[in-house]
Write a protein that holds these residues in place. Sequence first.
Motif, PDB file in Angstrom:
ATOM      1  N   PRO A   1      35.036  35.706  41.195  1.00  0.00           N
ATOM      2  CA  PRO A   1      33.980  36.471  40.541  1.00  0.00           C
ATOM      3  C   PRO A   1      34.052  36.291  39.026  1.00  0.00           C
ATOM      4  O   PRO A   1      35.124  36.295  38.442  1.00  0.00           O
ATOM      5  N   ALA A   2      32.913  36.110  38.411  1.00  0.00           N
ATOM      6  CA  ALA A   2      32.855  35.932  36.965  1.00  0.00           C
ATOM      7  C   ALA A   2      32.767  37.292  36.300  1.00  0.00           C
ATOM      8  O   ALA A   2      31.975  38.135  36.702  1.00  0.00           O
ATOM      9  N   LEU A   3      33.603  37.510  35.303  1.00  0.00           N
ATOM     10  CA  LEU A   3      33.516  38.730  34.520  1.00  0.00           C
ATOM     11  C   LEU A   3      32.396  38.558  33.508  1.00  0.00           C
ATOM     12  O   LEU A   3      32.202  37.500  32.959  1.00  0.00           O
ATOM     13  N   ALA A   4      31.671  39.610  33.262  1.00  0.00           N
ATOM     14  CA  ALA A   4      30.591  39.524  32.307  1.00  0.00           C
ATOM     15  C   ALA A   4      30.345  40.888  31.701  1.00  0.00           C
ATOM     16  O   ALA A   4      30.595  41.909  32.327  1.00  0.00           O
ATOM     17  N   GLN A   5      29.856  40.856  30.469  1.00  0.00           N
ATOM     18  CA  GLN A   5      29.456  42.100  29.855  1.00  0.00           C
ATOM     19  C   GLN A   5      28.303  42.665  30.663  1.00  0.00           C
ATOM     20  O   GLN A   5      27.560  41.931  31.295  1.00  0.00           O
ATOM     21  N   THR A   6      28.159  43.967  30.603  1.00  0.00           N
ATOM     22  CA  THR A   6      27.055  44.594  31.307  1.00  0.00           C
ATOM     23  C   THR A   6      26.304  45.509  30.361  1.00  0.00           C
ATOM     24  O   THR A   6      26.896  46.075  29.441  1.00  0.00           O
ATOM     25  N   VAL A   7      25.012  45.638  30.593  1.00  0.00           N
ATOM     26  CA  VAL A   7      24.216  46.637  29.896  1.00  0.00           C
ATOM     27  C   VAL A   7      24.191  47.832  30.843  1.00  0.00           C
ATOM     28  O   VAL A   7      23.467  47.838  31.831  1.00  0.00           O
TER      29      VAL A   7
END
Length: 134
Positions: A24-30
């Motif tokens: 799973p790719a970590l990503a910033q979230t809004v």
Amino acid sequence: MRRDPGSRAGGPIAVLIASLAIAPALAQTVEDGSGAEIGAPDTTIVLDLIRRELDSPDAKVTVLRRSGRSHVCGSVNVKNRDGLYTGERGFVVDLETRRFGRVPDGPELLSPRSAGFAEKEAIRQSYFRLCLDG
């Protein structure tokens, strides 16, 4: 003819590649959906700048809003070295120049002689001028 052991199906290289493909790719979230207010292209720019400038793949972004034609304001919460979120801090992005500035913490502005003081103070002033009502 000699075969490379990593070239066999199921060899160590194939297993590594397969595990990277499904990780799973970590990503910033809004977190609050406010990215819809500024649109997907500008939200992508903001998140890319946060990833690059703060080196935080799991930053939480909230309250995105436009300020004039080329600025976006918001808040970001990032993890410290212990893996704990440090609390929301305001930021401003200039979409034209692709510049990101996070409002400095109080201790960062204690000494005008400290390295980077002028830049941090300029970010603080920009945030107050562009992002705060009144």
